[in-house]
Design an enzyme around this catalytic site. Structure first.
Site, short mmCIF file in Angstrom:
data_model
loop_
_atom_site.label_atom_id
_atom_site.label_comp_id
_atom_site.label_asym_id
_atom_site.label_seq_id
_atom_site.Cartn_x
_atom_site.Cartn_y
_atom_site.Cartn_z
CB CYS A 1 -0.89 0.00 1.25
SG CYS A 1 -1.99 1.41 1.34
CG LEU A 2 4.58 3.38 -1.87
CD1 LEU A 2 4.84 4.06 -0.53
CD2 LEU A 2 5.85 2.68 -2.33
#
Length: 183
Positions: A85-86
């Site tokens: 999750c970036l």
């Protein structure tokens, strides 16, 4: 700007010529593994991760898909799938970025500055917010269990050259390593 395929080839070659070990999957240049060392001065510093990278046909206009193959304990990485999750990769990707940016900037920043308010691993996020010391200890346990260089087949060259340089004093350097692992 050159075509997406030329840019993809150029970025991949730039990554291969950097300090990262790159292992191609199949014959194409769309999928490969990159061996990534945890950032210094972090609980991840002794870990090495095998990162799967998939480049879409529209790369660099569409972001690469990035995932950890071996387990990592982190609020923004799904423990089972390795999904990351970036925001930079998932939402704000720009053709100005390249593959080296992913491994020299984006992933180190992710590991150095986790965001427990947007978790993929709720347990890691909760532990980080509740007890930072226990969280960092769990990270180190995962590094020892799942991210040892010899286990992912990516013993960093720097470590071997350091070992060769300190062979005369290996007794004292062994004591130092044992001393660091105990706390």
């Amino acid at each position: 700007m050159s075509s997406p395929s030329k840019r993809r080839d150029m970025d991949l070659m730039k990554l291969m010529m950097s300090d990262y070990k790159v292992e191609m999957i199949n014959d194409g240049m769309h999928e490969f593994y990159v061996y990534f060392n945890g950032p210094s001065d972090s609980p991840y510093q002794d870990g090495v991760w095998k990162i799967r990278v998939e480049l879409p046909d529209a790369y660099p206009y569409k972001s690469p898909s990035i995932g950890f193959i071996n387990k990592i304990y982190h609020p923004n990485v799904d423990e089972m799938s390795g999904s990351v999750c970036l925001d930079v990769i998932n939402q704000t990707w720009s053709p100005m970025f390249d593959l080296v940016n992913v491994f020299e900037v984006f992933l180190p920043q992710l590991l150095l500055y986790p965001n427990p308010s947007d978790p993929l691993n709720g347990e890691a996020a909760a532990l980080m917010m509740r007890d930072r010391t226990a969280y960092e200890q769990r990270v180190k346990e995962y590094c020892l269990k799942y991210a040892k260089p010899e286990d992912v087949g990516a013993a960093p060259e720097e470590e071997s050259s350091d070992d060769e340089m300190s062979e005369d004093e290996f007794d004292s350097s062994d004591d130092a390593v044992v001393g660091k692992a105990d706390p």
